[in-house]
Design a protein around this motif. Structure first.
Motif, PDB file in Angstrom:
ATOM      1  N   GLN A   1     -13.959   2.375   2.220  1.00 41.98           N
ATOM      2  CA  GLN A   1     -14.295   1.672   3.449  1.00 41.98           C
ATOM      3  C   GLN A   1     -13.176   0.773   3.925  1.00 41.98           C
ATOM      4  OE1 GLN A   1     -15.637   1.192   0.554  1.00 41.98           O
ATOM      5  NE2 GLN A   1     -15.998  -0.954   0.054  1.00 41.98           N
ATOM      6  N   THR A   2     -12.114   0.665   3.150  1.00 40.72           N
ATOM      7  CA  THR A   2     -11.019  -0.220   3.538  1.00 40.72           C
ATOM      8  C   THR A   2     -10.144   0.488   4.545  1.00 40.72           C
ATOM      9  OG1 THR A   2     -11.064  -1.238   1.382  1.00 40.72           O
ATOM     10  CG2 THR A   2      -9.095  -1.588   2.709  1.00 40.72           C
ATOM     11  N   ALA A   3      -9.894  -0.134   5.649  1.00 41.58           N
ATOM     12  CA  ALA A   3      -9.004   0.426   6.680  1.00 41.58           C
ATOM     13  C   ALA A   3      -7.901  -0.576   6.932  1.00 41.58           C
ATOM     14  CB  ALA A   3      -9.775   0.710   7.965  1.00 41.58           C
ATOM     15  N   GLU A   4      -6.848  -0.485   6.167  1.00 41.31           N
ATOM     16  CA  GLU A   4      -5.750  -1.418   6.275  1.00 41.31           C
ATOM     17  C   GLU A   4      -4.479  -0.681   6.627  1.00 41.31           C
ATOM     18  OE1 GLU A   4      -5.417  -4.116   3.004  1.00 41.31           O
ATOM     19  OE2 GLU A   4      -7.454  -3.761   2.367  1.00 41.31           O
ATOM     20  N   SER A   5      -3.543  -1.395   7.145  1.00 39.63           N
ATOM     21  CA  SER A   5      -2.261  -0.791   7.509  1.00 39.63           C
ATOM     22  C   SER A   5      -1.518  -0.376   6.268  1.00 39.63           C
ATOM     23  CB  SER A   5      -1.423  -1.795   8.307  1.00 39.63           C
ATOM     24  OG  SER A   5      -0.135  -1.288   8.504  1.00 39.63           O
ATOM     25  N   ALA A   6      -0.795   0.793   6.379  1.00 39.10           N
ATOM     26  CA  ALA A   6      -0.012   1.270   5.237  1.00 39.10           C
ATOM     27  C   ALA A   6       1.246   0.448   5.033  1.00 39.10           C
ATOM     28  CB  ALA A   6       0.363   2.740   5.442  1.00 39.10           C
ATOM     29  N   ALA A   7       1.618  -0.344   5.999  1.00 39.95           N
ATOM     30  CA  ALA A   7       2.821  -1.157   5.847  1.00 39.95           C
ATOM     31  C   ALA A   7       2.540  -2.347   4.949  1.00 39.95           C
ATOM     32  CB  ALA A   7       3.295  -1.645   7.215  1.00 39.95           C
ATOM     33  N   SER A   8       3.561  -2.860   4.302  1.00 38.20           N
ATOM     34  CA  SER A   8       3.411  -4.021   3.428  1.00 38.20           C
ATOM     35  C   SER A   8       3.076  -5.238   4.265  1.00 38.20           C
ATOM     36  CB  SER A   8       4.713  -4.267   2.659  1.00 38.20           C
ATOM     37  OG  SER A   8       5.015  -3.153   1.863  1.00 38.20           O
ATOM     38  N   PRO A   9       2.089  -6.031   3.867  1.00 40.19           N
ATOM     39  CA  PRO A   9       1.697  -7.185   4.666  1.00 40.19           C
ATOM     40  C   PRO A   9       2.697  -8.308   4.539  1.00 40.19           C
ATOM     41  CG  PRO A   9       0.432  -7.133   2.636  1.00 40.19           C
ATOM     42  CD  PRO A   9       1.277  -5.895   2.651  1.00 40.19           C
ATOM     43  N   SER A  10       2.689  -9.170   5.542  1.00 39.50           N
ATOM     44  CA  SER A  10       3.521 -10.367   5.453  1.00 39.50           C
ATOM     45  C   SER A  10       2.859 -11.323   4.482  1.00 39.50           C
ATOM     46  CB  SER A  10       3.634 -11.025   6.836  1.00 39.50           C
ATOM     47  OG  SER A  10       4.229 -10.127   7.739  1.00 39.50           O
ATOM     48  N   PRO A  11       3.548 -11.739   3.432  1.00 38.84           N
ATOM     49  CA  PRO A  11       2.909 -12.558   2.400  1.00 38.84           C
ATOM     50  C   PRO A  11       2.553 -13.932   2.925  1.00 38.84           C
ATOM     51  CG  PRO A  11       5.262 -12.412   2.015  1.00 38.84           C
ATOM     52  CD  PRO A  11       4.980 -11.506   3.160  1.00 38.84           C
ATOM     53  N   ILE A  12       1.325 -14.340   2.588  1.00 45.13           N
ATOM     54  CA  ILE A  12       0.897 -15.721   2.818  1.00 45.13           C
ATOM     55  C   ILE A  12       0.789 -16.331   1.425  1.00 45.13           C
ATOM     56  CG2 ILE A  12      -0.908 -17.199   3.761  1.00 45.13           C
ATOM     57  CD1 ILE A  12      -1.633 -14.935   5.642  1.00 45.13           C
TER      58      ILE A  12
ATOM     59  N   ARG B   1       0.848  -1.196   0.000  1.00 50.65           N
ATOM     60  CA  ARG B   1       0.000   0.000   0.000  1.00 50.65           C
ATOM     61  C   ARG B   1       0.882   1.243   0.000  1.00 50.65           C
ATOM     62  NH1 ARG B   1      -5.307   1.431   3.716  1.00 50.65           N
ATOM     63  NH2 ARG B   1      -5.498   3.607   3.042  1.00 50.65           N
ATOM     64  N   VAL B   2       0.603   2.154  -0.908  1.00 53.90           N
ATOM     65  CA  VAL B   2       1.333   3.415  -1.021  1.00 53.90           C
ATOM     66  C   VAL B   2       0.295   4.540  -0.989  1.00 53.90           C
ATOM     67  CG1 VAL B   2       2.918   4.818  -2.371  1.00 53.90           C
ATOM     68  CG2 VAL B   2       3.131   2.316  -2.407  1.00 53.90           C
ATOM     69  N   GLY B   3       0.164   5.173   0.181  1.00 54.71           N
ATOM     70  CA  GLY B   3      -0.824   6.248   0.305  1.00 54.71           C
ATOM     71  C   GLY B   3      -2.231   5.703   0.157  1.00 54.71           C
ATOM     72  N   GLY B   4      -2.965   6.261  -0.787  1.00 57.91           N
ATOM     73  CA  GLY B   4      -4.341   5.832  -1.023  1.00 57.91           C
ATOM     74  C   GLY B   4      -4.464   4.846  -2.156  1.00 57.91           C
ATOM     75  N   GLU B   5      -3.364   4.143  -2.496  1.00 58.85           N
ATOM     76  CA  GLU B   5      -3.403   3.200  -3.610  1.00 58.85           C
ATOM     77  C   GLU B   5      -2.726   1.890  -3.204  1.00 58.85           C
ATOM     78  OE1 GLU B   5      -3.263   5.942  -7.627  1.00 58.85           O
ATOM     79  OE2 GLU B   5      -1.360   5.456  -6.654  1.00 58.85           O
ATOM     80  N   TYR B   6      -3.150   0.817  -3.875  1.00 61.32           N
ATOM     81  CA  TYR B   6      -2.444  -0.450  -3.802  1.00 61.32           C
ATOM     82  C   TYR B   6      -1.518  -0.529  -5.008  1.00 61.32           C
ATOM     83  CZ  TYR B   6      -5.794  -2.077  -0.291  1.00 61.32           C
ATOM     84  OH  TYR B   6      -6.554  -2.225   0.841  1.00 61.32           O
TER      85      TYR B   6
ATOM     86  N   ARG C   1       4.463  -3.177 -12.711  1.00 61.02           N
ATOM     87  CA  ARG C   1       3.807  -2.604 -11.538  1.00 61.02           C
ATOM     88  C   ARG C   1       2.590  -1.807 -12.014  1.00 61.02           C
ATOM     89  NH1 ARG C   1       6.864  -2.893  -6.898  1.00 61.02           N
ATOM     90  NH2 ARG C   1       9.122  -3.197  -7.174  1.00 61.02           N
ATOM     91  N   PHE C   2       1.479  -1.954 -11.286  1.00 63.80           N
ATOM     92  CA  PHE C   2       0.307  -1.142 -11.582  1.00 63.80           C
ATOM     93  C   PHE C   2      -0.398  -0.822 -10.267  1.00 63.80           C
ATOM     94  CE2 PHE C   2      -1.128  -5.531 -11.823  1.00 63.80           C
ATOM     95  CZ  PHE C   2      -2.345  -5.524 -11.153  1.00 63.80           C
ATOM     96  N   THR C   3      -1.143   0.282 -10.289  1.00 65.01           N
ATOM     97  CA  THR C   3      -1.820   0.771  -9.075  1.00 65.01           C
ATOM     98  C   THR C   3      -3.325   0.693  -9.252  1.00 65.01           C
ATOM     99  OG1 THR C   3      -1.786   3.064  -9.881  1.00 65.01           O
ATOM    100  CG2 THR C   3       0.058   2.353  -8.510  1.00 65.01           C
ATOM    101  N   LEU C   4      -3.997   0.457  -8.119  1.00 64.36           N
ATOM    102  CA  LEU C   4      -5.458   0.479  -8.050  1.00 64.36           C
ATOM    103  C   LEU C   4      -5.851   1.245  -6.788  1.00 64.36           C
ATOM    104  CD1 LEU C   4      -6.336  -3.223  -9.003  1.00 64.36           C
ATOM    105  CD2 LEU C   4      -6.531  -1.196 -10.462  1.00 64.36           C
ATOM    106  N   PRO C   5      -6.890   2.101  -6.856  1.00 62.29           N
ATOM    107  CA  PRO C   5      -7.270   2.888  -5.667  1.00 62.29           C
ATOM    108  C   PRO C   5      -7.731   1.996  -4.517  1.00 62.29           C
ATOM    109  CG  PRO C   5      -8.267   3.806  -7.661  1.00 62.29           C
ATOM    110  CD  PRO C   5      -7.697   2.467  -8.037  1.00 62.29           C
TER     111      PRO C   5
END
Length: 529
Positions: free
Chosen positions: A513-524, A434-439, A505-509
């Motif tokens: 309603q999504t409230a997720e951490s701005a940090a990169s998630p641990s990949p599963i 997540r980078v700001g308001g985009e994935y 690389r591509f971005t999507l808004p």
């Protein structure tokens, strides 16, 4: 009104300085006059009036001495001389106090001393001899009758007292006159100060009306005239330099606003003209879209039918006459079949490209994990044949169209499998952050890669970097991917930092309603091999 170099503040300071000077002079004069008045009042009240009272007491004490002596001459009793002795004592005290009160007036001091001498003479020449004689021979009523000499001495002492009384009274009248005079001067000074204050207030009011109220009213009238729409009217003002400078600033603002208004009107005219042109272009674009839709319909139906017929008959010729004609004829028939099939693929891809964003069911919540899994499932045969591995992380959910996002992942995965490296099995890794308001979603492979100078060219429709004999395809897949990403409000690019293979690389808004951490998630990781 004429504008001068004197500012309003300078004029007010000058007026206040003049008024202050007058008031200071009045205050100084009043102070001197009040001091003189106080001195004279003190002299009248604390010195001359008590001295006059003492003069009356001296006459009373002289009379007491005469009366007490006559009583003693008639009775011969020593007790009758108590009043005589008390009168002498009070006489001495009164003379001393009176001399002290008029000590700074030599004439009055001399008059007091004359009274003391006259009263002492009366005692030494009249009363004391009679008292001694009575003590020696006894009382004698005939002795109590005053003689001519006694009357003369008594009258002389009384006259001295009267002279002192008149001198004190005259001196008190003179000083009291000065007190009244200084009092009148004080009243006049107070009246003059009041007049100065009133005149100063009137002058200040006149100054403010002439230099502030009047020019401000005139300036306000000119400003209202400009505000009413007369933007070309030049604002001028008379009065002090401050108001002239204000009028100049307001006029400068008027000129600037007028210039900007002219620019705005010109811009408005240009915008209206541009709107008319846009309306014309929109109408032309609408007609063009109708033509394109008609073309798409024709391409999908009318053009496909003869193309299928050509391809079918070419294939029939290939099956029936293969080997019966010479080698060149078989080659020509193969070229015809391949061209018809390629034309069908081009038309189908072009239709798919044109339908992006036109045929839509609206955005919904899309789970990219499911989209990536469905896209990977389309390449099961290629994975088995090449030993490819497709790995993707716990991808987020976004707002979009499921079919289009599926086509996006299919194109990127298919591109990675098609341009694989001959020396290693394909591996595709899909991840996000997540980078700001985009994935920001990344699709990395270990294929042959793309040179940095061609990073933008690959997204252009029908642009190919390799011959169709080496890598099949129509060259429209990445153009479709770019259009899908932009339709969803994002961007797509090739990351040049990748040294092995290609990193898209591509971005999507991020949904609201999504409230997720701005940090990169641990990949599963989910691996599809």
């Amino acid at each position: 009104m004429i504008t001068t170099s004197w500012s309003l503040w300078r004029r007010i300071i000058a007026l206040c300085a003049v008024i202050a000077s007058l008031l200071v002079m009045i205050a100084a004069s009043a102070t001197v006059t009040a001091a003189a008045n106080r001195t004279d009042t003190t002299e009248v009240m604390d010195r001359l009036t008590p001295a006059l009272v003492n003069a009356e007491r001296l006459y009373s004490q002289l009379l007491r001495q005469q009366t007490s002596t006559r009583t003693f001459l008639l009775t011969g009793r020593e007790s009758d001389l108590d009043a005589y002795r008390d009168a002498q004592l009070q006489e001495q005290q009164t003379l001393a106090e009176t001399e002290r009160l008029v000590s700074d007036e030599p004439a009055l001091v001399a008059a007091v001393r004359d009274v003391g001498a006259a009263m002492a003479r009366y005692r030494s020449e009249v009363t004391d001899p009679l008292i001694e004689q009575t003590r020696a021979t006894g009382p004698d009523p005939g002795r109590a009758a005053p003689t001519d000499q006694a009357r003369s001495v008594y009258t002389a002492a009384a006259n001295r007292i009267n002279v002192l009384n008149r001198a004190l009274d005259s001196r008190r009248d003179d000083v009291a006159g000065r007190v009244r005079g200084t009092g009148r001067v004080l009243v006049l000074l107070l009246v003059f100060a009041a007049v100065v204050v009133v005149v100063a207030g009137a002058a200040l009011a006149l100054l403010l009306r002439r230099l502030v109220t009047g020019p401000v009213t005139d300036l306000a009238g000119e400003v209202r005239r400009v505000a009413a729409g007369d933007y070309d009217y030049e604002i001028r003002s008379s009065g002090p330099p401050e108001l002239s400078a204000l009028a100049e600033d307001v006029d400068t603002m008027r000129r600037r606003i007028n210039a900007e208004l002219t620019d705005v009107l010109e811009a408005r005219r240009l915008i209206e003209e541009a709107n008319r042109m846009l309306e014309q272009q929109a109408a032309e674009l609408t007609r063009s879209n109708r033509d394109l839709e008609q073309f798409a319909y024709v391409a999908s139906h009318d053009l496909q039918e003869p193309l299928r017929k050509v391809a079918s008959f070419c294939q029939l010729l290939q099956r029936r006459y293969s080997g019966q004609l010479d080698e060149r004829a078989d080659q020509y028939i193969g070229f015809a079949v391949d061209g018809a099939q390629r034309m069908q693929r081009l038309i189908n891809d072009l239709l798919a490209f044109s339908r992006i964003g036109r045929l839509t069911n609206g955005f919904t919540d899309v789970d990219l994990n499911k989209v990536a899994a469905d896209a990977a499932a389309q390449f099961d045969a290629q994975r088995e044949a090449t030993g490819a591995e497709i790995v993707f992380a716990d991808l987020p959910a976004v707002r979009g169209e499921d079919p289009l996002l599926g086509a996006l992942f299919s194109n990127l995965i298919g591109n990675a499998l098609k341009f694989r490296h001959p020396d290693r099995a394909p591996r595709v890794v899909i991840d996000f952050q997540r980078v700001g308001g985009e994935y920001e979603i990344s699709v990395a492979d270990n294929g042959i890669g793309i040179e940095p100078e061609f990073a933008d060219k690959v997204f252009v429709i029908f642009q190919r970097l390799h011959a169709k004999e080496t890598y099949p395809g129509t060259g429209i897949g990445l153009a479709i991917a770019k259009k899908i990403v932009e339709y969803h409000g994002g961007q797509i690019w090739i990351d040049p930092s990748r040294r092995e293979g290609t990193l898209f690389r591509f971005t999507l808004p991020v949904p609201d309603q999504t409230a997720e951490s701005a940090a990169s998630p641990s990949p599963i990781e989910e691996s599809v091999s």
